[in-house]
Each structure stands twice: as structure tokens, then as C-alpha cells.
Write a protein that holds these residues in place. Structure first.
Motif, short mmCIF file in Angstrom:
data_model
loop_
_atom_site.label_atom_id
_atom_site.label_comp_id
_atom_site.label_asym_id
_atom_site.label_seq_id
_atom_site.Cartn_x
_atom_site.Cartn_y
_atom_site.Cartn_z
N SER A 12 0.81 -1.21 0.00
CA SER A 12 0.00 0.00 0.00
C SER A 12 0.85 1.27 0.00
O SER A 12 0.34 2.35 -0.15
N ASN A 13 2.12 1.10 0.18
CA ASN A 13 2.95 2.29 0.30
C ASN A 13 3.93 2.44 -0.85
O ASN A 13 4.38 1.48 -1.43
N LEU A 14 4.29 3.66 -1.12
CA LEU A 14 5.35 3.90 -2.05
C LEU A 14 6.66 3.60 -1.34
O LEU A 14 6.90 4.10 -0.27
N ARG A 58 4.33 10.69 4.67
CA ARG A 58 3.43 11.24 3.66
C ARG A 58 4.18 12.19 2.74
O ARG A 58 3.64 13.19 2.31
N THR A 59 5.43 11.89 2.49
CA THR A 59 6.21 12.85 1.70
C THR A 59 6.20 12.54 0.21
O THR A 59 6.93 13.15 -0.56
N GLY A 60 5.36 11.60 -0.17
CA GLY A 60 5.16 11.34 -1.59
C GLY A 60 6.45 11.06 -2.34
O GLY A 60 7.23 10.20 -1.95
N THR A 61 6.65 11.81 -3.40
CA THR A 61 7.79 11.53 -4.28
C THR A 61 9.07 12.23 -3.85
O THR A 61 10.08 12.12 -4.53
N VAL A 62 9.01 12.94 -2.75
CA VAL A 62 10.19 13.71 -2.36
C VAL A 62 11.44 12.84 -2.30
O VAL A 62 12.52 13.23 -2.72
N GLU A 232 12.73 21.09 2.69
CA GLU A 232 11.49 21.58 3.29
C GLU A 232 10.56 22.14 2.22
O GLU A 232 9.36 21.87 2.20
N GLN A 233 11.14 22.88 1.29
CA GLN A 233 10.33 23.42 0.21
C GLN A 233 9.72 22.30 -0.64
O GLN A 233 8.54 22.37 -1.00
N SER A 234 10.52 21.29 -0.93
CA SER A 234 10.01 20.17 -1.73
C SER A 234 8.83 19.48 -1.04
O SER A 234 7.84 19.14 -1.68
N VAL A 235 8.97 19.27 0.28
CA VAL A 235 7.89 18.58 1.00
C VAL A 235 6.63 19.45 1.01
O VAL A 235 5.52 18.96 0.77
N LEU A 236 6.81 20.74 1.25
CA LEU A 236 5.64 21.63 1.27
C LEU A 236 4.93 21.62 -0.08
O LEU A 236 3.70 21.57 -0.16
N GLN A 237 5.71 21.62 -1.15
CA GLN A 237 5.11 21.57 -2.49
C GLN A 237 4.37 20.27 -2.69
O GLN A 237 3.30 20.22 -3.29
N GLU A 240 1.06 20.29 -0.89
CA GLU A 240 0.06 21.09 -1.61
C GLU A 240 -0.64 20.24 -2.66
O GLU A 240 -1.77 20.49 -3.01
N LYS A 241 0.09 19.27 -3.17
CA LYS A 241 -0.47 18.44 -4.23
C LYS A 241 -1.00 17.12 -3.70
O LYS A 241 -1.13 16.16 -4.43
N GLY A 242 -1.25 17.12 -2.40
CA GLY A 242 -1.63 15.87 -1.73
C GLY A 242 -2.67 15.04 -2.42
O GLY A 242 -2.57 13.82 -2.48
N SER A 243 -3.67 15.69 -2.97
CA SER A 243 -4.78 14.94 -3.54
C SER A 243 -4.34 14.06 -4.70
O SER A 243 -4.87 12.98 -4.92
N CYS A 244 -3.36 14.53 -5.44
CA CYS A 244 -2.86 13.74 -6.58
C CYS A 244 -2.35 12.40 -6.10
O CYS A 244 -2.58 11.37 -6.71
#
Ligand SMILES: Nc1nc2c(ncn2[C@@H]2O[C@H](COP(=O)(O)OP(=O)(O)O)[C@@H](O)[C@H]2O)c(=O)[nH]1
Ligand SMILES: [Mg+2]
Lengths: 277, 219
Positions: A12-14, A58-62, A232-237, A240-244
């Protein structure tokens, strides 16, 4: 710059695969500025949202991301030496001009998340400008370097910054002004130059650092600071796109998404990045 | 593209004495030589010596004979490789020597005349430069060629870095050897050609690469 990332869903996780990083590449506390008189951020801790996202993974693709750093400045100010000191922990007294552009990749683990910087070294020679400038695009961090012992090179950083900013969305990159060869001067002479530099840094909206590639003074602290701010900037960005990402997680087993790296968040999270939502 | 003049190799007056180092110790002598002085002739001497010794071992026994024969093929192959290396190396040395000689001549010419030859005869006009075709250091490549070479080098460097990282993953046991379903950084995410590339076509390639790499099946 168009970045491509390949995400493969596992369970379930990346999962981000990266070999462990060296101990001195692990950043858990937010690194401090060099001088409060010219710094990009005064706070000494990670953004609360960022800290939480890292803890909950929850840092997605960072973690898959490679952030671009470009180092500019006159010939001979010590750009290559600075990068080599940090990435390879070596210093070479002999001079070898950089041909066109070169790069190093440095991997970190920041707040538990793998993160990489691609550090581009440029030639600084007029004749290579037309080649090097093509590589300025998509820089999340712009580092302009000058020689503390050669005051003329300080003045030229303004032009170098302008060149780099021409290739990037305005305000999309962090700017650093770095005085090199700190070992060559001390006392009042150093202080005077630093004052001039701090003044210019404020004009450029840059953070100021004095370093020495020869002794290694401040080199690690400087790049650690660069990495943390970019991270930090990358994670914040990303947040912002969390829904994707919710979509990616729920749906496809393989998704490829592209983004106009640092530019994306400037344009707002709502669907301007292609191939995403 | 442009036609490139061939490198300015001097003819005729190349009057350098070749250092002849004849070792008079028979074919065995070749094995005692420094590898950096080896010539193709020495490789043939070594080949003769090894072959002779192999014959001596063989004697009458069938079994030994077959094994020696197998070994012989391998030795021949190694010698062929050595031959190629030695020849290549000698050619390079020769080229460097010629470059050095022509550079020397150039320096002498400049010293005695105080200025480079030809400049008085040719007036190229503004915004043109005179290129001395005998100058081994003359400008030879275009900006576009340099750009391409740099791009190519950057691409290879990033592939190398990704491969090294990958290797480290295997070494540290992070990736089980039979697992083919993991996320990894795409090498193309690293090096970015300066010109922004078009998406569509490359996406497929990346996937194909990803899976072919993992599963070991090259497409
Ligand atoms: N004393 C001293 N010399 C340095 C330092 N950094 C670089 N140099 C020397 O300055 C020269 C130019 O350095 P380099 O990194 O190649 O400059 P670049 O052209 O900006 O890449 C070299 O001879 C270096 O050895 C430093 O921190 N202290
Ligand atoms: Mg350099």
C-alpha cells in the motif's frame, strides 16, 4: 526542467529505495544560518507540517526527487574546490579549469526521508556561458560564489545571479551568496568584506556564508543548510499536491507523473502540472 | 558538418633518431622485460616460448594433451589481446612523439621570428582568425560538438551513479536479488538535457528500462 519519476506501488505504500547514507549526511535538526543579518529563514526547526508529514511517511515523491543546485561565479573563485570538498572531502591546490559544466550527486537523509541534491558546477568562463546557461534551468537553489580575497569577484555575483534568474521563474529558487577561501584572510579585512557581502546578499535576497574549501570550514554546515531548505520546500510543495497522490496510491499500479519541478507550486496546486490530476 | 583537416603530421624532416633497444637474450628475454617496453615482436617471442613449453609437457599422455590443448587456446587468446594492447600503445606513443616534435618546431619558429608565420600573408578581415593547421593545439571543435560531448558525458555519469547506488542496494541486502518490483530513481530524472525534452515517447522507454533492468530481460 522536466523531471520524471517512476513510482511503483508496493503493497500500500510507495517505497523509496536508497542505500543508507553516511552518518554526516543525516539531518535531523534544522541547520542554522551563518549570520542572522543575511539569512533566508530564522527559525531553527522544521515546519510543523513538514515534520508531521515525514513522521507519517506522507512525503510522496520527495524521496525519489533530485533537486537541482547550480553554483555560479567568476573563474578561479573556488566553485569546483567547494563542491569537491563537500562531495569528496578533498582539496587540490592545483588549478584545473572546469570545462563547460559538471555535476555531483549528494544523497541525504533528512527527517528520516531520503533526499538528493544534484550540484552543478559551472565553468565561469565567458566562452562557456552559452553552454552552461542552458543548465541553469529548473534550479531550486542558486549559489553565487566569490573570492573573499578578490573583492572584484563579489561585484560580479550580481550578474551571475541575473543570468541564472533569467532561466528560472522569478522567486522560485533559493539564492545563496558564498564567500570562498576564508582561510586567506582574517581580522578586519575579512570583516569588512563580509559586511559588503552581507549588504549585497540582502539586496539579492540571498543567504550569506563564508567558507574555506582548503580547511573545510563551514563547508558541510553550508551544504547541510542548502539541503534542508530545499527539502522543506520540496515537502511543502508535495503536500500542496496531496490529492494527486491519494489517486496514485488508490489507483494505478504504475504511475508516471511529470512536473515542472519548483515552478509547480508557484502556479498553484490545482492541476497545472501535466499528467497529474 | 565541416571538413576537418587531417592532423598536421610532418613529413620528410622528422629526423629523430629512434632509440633502438635490441635485447640479445633470445626469445626468453622478452619475459624479463618491463611491460611498458614490450613490442609486438616480444609478444611473439613470449608466444613461442609458452608454446614450446606446452609441447614439452604434453609428452605421450592423451589426457594431458587434451587439457593442454584447451589451455593453449586460452593462452593464444591472451597473447592476441596482449598483441593488440602493445600495438595500440606503441601507435599512441608514436602519435604523441609526432605531436611533441611539431610543437617543438612551432616554438622554435615562434622564438626565431618573434611572431607566428603566415599572419602577414593572409589578411582575414575583421571577426576572423587565422588557424595554423600545423598547430596541434589549434581550435578544432565547434561549440555544438562540445555541447553534445558534455551532454553525453553527463548522461553517462548519471547512469554510472545510479548503477553504483543500485549496486550498493544489492550489497547491503536492501534489494533481494529476485525482486523486480521496486521503485527506483530514474537515471533520466538526474541528467537533464539542457533543452527541455518532450514527454510522451520517453515515458514508455523508462518503464521498459525499469522492468528490463529489474527482471534482467532486455528488450
Ligand atoms: N587558499 C585557498 N585556495 C582555494 C580555496 N578554494 C579554492 N582554492 C584555489 O583556488 C583555485 C581555483 O579553484 P577552483 O575551485 O578551481 O575555482 P573555480 O574556477 O571557481 O572552479 C585553485 O588553485 C584552488 O586550489 C580555499 O578555500 N582556500
Ligand atoms: Mg571550476
Amino acid at each position: 526542467m522536466l523531471k520524471r519519476m517512476v513510482l511503483v506501488r508496493m503493497e500500500s505504500n510507495l517505497m523509496v529505495l536508497a542505500p543508507p547514507v553516511g552518518r554526516d549526511r543525516i539531518i535531523s535538526d534544522f541547520p542554522k544560518w551563518y549570520t542572522p543579518e543575511a539569512c533566508l529563514q530564522l527559525k531553527d526547526h522544521f515546519h510543523r507540517q513538514v515534520r508531521a508529514a515525514c513522521q507519517e511517511q506522507r512525503t510522496g515523491t520527495v524521496g525519489l526527487k533530485v533537486s537541482k543546485v547550480v553554483v555560479l561565479g567568476d573563474l578561479y573563485v573556488g566553485k569546483t574546490s567547494l563542491i569537491n570538498r563537500f562531495c569528496k572531502d578533498v582539496f587540490d591546490r592545483d588549478y584545473k579549469a572546469t570545462i563547460g559544466v559538471d555535476f555531483e550527486i549528494e544523497r541525504f537523509q533528512i527527517a528520516g526521508v531520503p533526499y538528493s541534491l544534484q550540484i552543478w558546477d559551472t565553468a565561469g568562463q565567458e566562452k562557456f556561458k552559452c553552454i552552461a546557461s542552458a543548465y541553469y534551468r529548473g534550479a531550486q537553489v542558486i549559489i553565487t560564489a566569490f573570492d573573499l580575497a578578490d573583492i572584484q569577484t563579489l561585484g560580479h555575483t550580481r550578474q551571475w545571479l541575473a543570468d541564472a534568474q533569467r532561466e528560472n521563474e522569478s522567486g522560485s529558487s533559493f539564492v545563496f551568496l558564498v564567500g570562498t577561501k576564508k582561510d586567506l584572510l582574517s581580522g578586519p579585512a575579512c570583516e569588512r568584506t563580509e559586511m559588503d557581502a552581507v549588504h549585497l546578499a540582502n539586496e539579492m535576497q540571498a543567504e550569506y556564508w563564508s567558507v574555506s574549501a582548503k580547511t573545510g570550514e563551514n563547508v558541510k554546515a553550508f551544504f547541510t543548510r542548502v539541503a534542508a531548505l530545499a527539502f522543506e520546500q520540496s515537502v511543502l510543495q508535495e503536500l500542496e499536491k496531496g490529492s494527486c497522490h491519494a489517486q496514485i496510491r488508490a489507483g494505478a499500479s504504475i504511475s508516471i507523473r511529470r512536473e515542472e519541478s519548483s515552478v509547480a507550486s508557484q502556479e498553484g496546486a490545482s492541476g497545472s502540472s501535466p499528467g497529474c490530476c | 558538418m565541416e571538413k576537418k583537416p587531417s592532423p598536421g603530421k610532418e613529413e620528410g624532416e622528422g629526423g629523430e633518431e629512434e632509440e633502438e633497444e635490441e635485447e640479445e637474450s633470445g626469445p626468453e628475454g622478452a619475459l624479463g622485460k618491463s611491460p611498458f617496453q614490450l613490442t609486438a615482436e616480444d609478444v611473439y617471442d613470449i608466444s613461442y616460448v609458452v608454446g614450446r613449453d606446452l609441447m614439452a609437457i604434453t609428452g605421450d599422455s592423451r589426457d594431458v594433451a587434451t587439457r593442454v590443448t584447451q589451455l593453449q587456446f586460452k593462452i593464444v587468446r591472451i597473447l592476441e589481446m596482449l598483441e593488440a594492447l602493445v600495438n595500440d600503445c606503441n601507435v599512441t606513443v608514436e602519435e604523441l612523439r609526432m605531436e611533441r616534435d611539431s610543437l617543438r618546431k612551432e616554438v622554435e619558429g615562434l622564438r626565431s621570428e618573434g611572431q607566428p608565420p603566415n599572419t602577414e600573408e593572409v589578411n582575414p578581415g575583421t571577426n576572423k582568425i587565422v588557424v595554423d593547421l600545423t598547430d596541434p593545439n589549434r581550435p578544432r571543435f565547434t561549440m555544438q560538438e562540445l555541447r553534445d560531448v558534455l551532454h553525453e558525458r553527463n548522461k553517462l555519469k548519471s547512469q554510472l551513479l545510479v548503477a553504483q547506488e543500485e549496486l550498493q542496494c544489492y550489497k547491503s541486502g536492501l534489494i533481494p536479488l529476485n525482486n523486480s518490483q521496486l521503485a527506483r530513481r530514474d537515471p533520466q530524472a538526474l541528467v537533464t538535457s539542457p533543452s527541455s525534452s518532450k514527454g510522451g515517447k520517453q515515458e514508455k522507454t523508462i518503464i521498459r528500462k525499469l522492468f528490463s533492468f529489474r527482471s534482467g530481460k532486455r528488450t
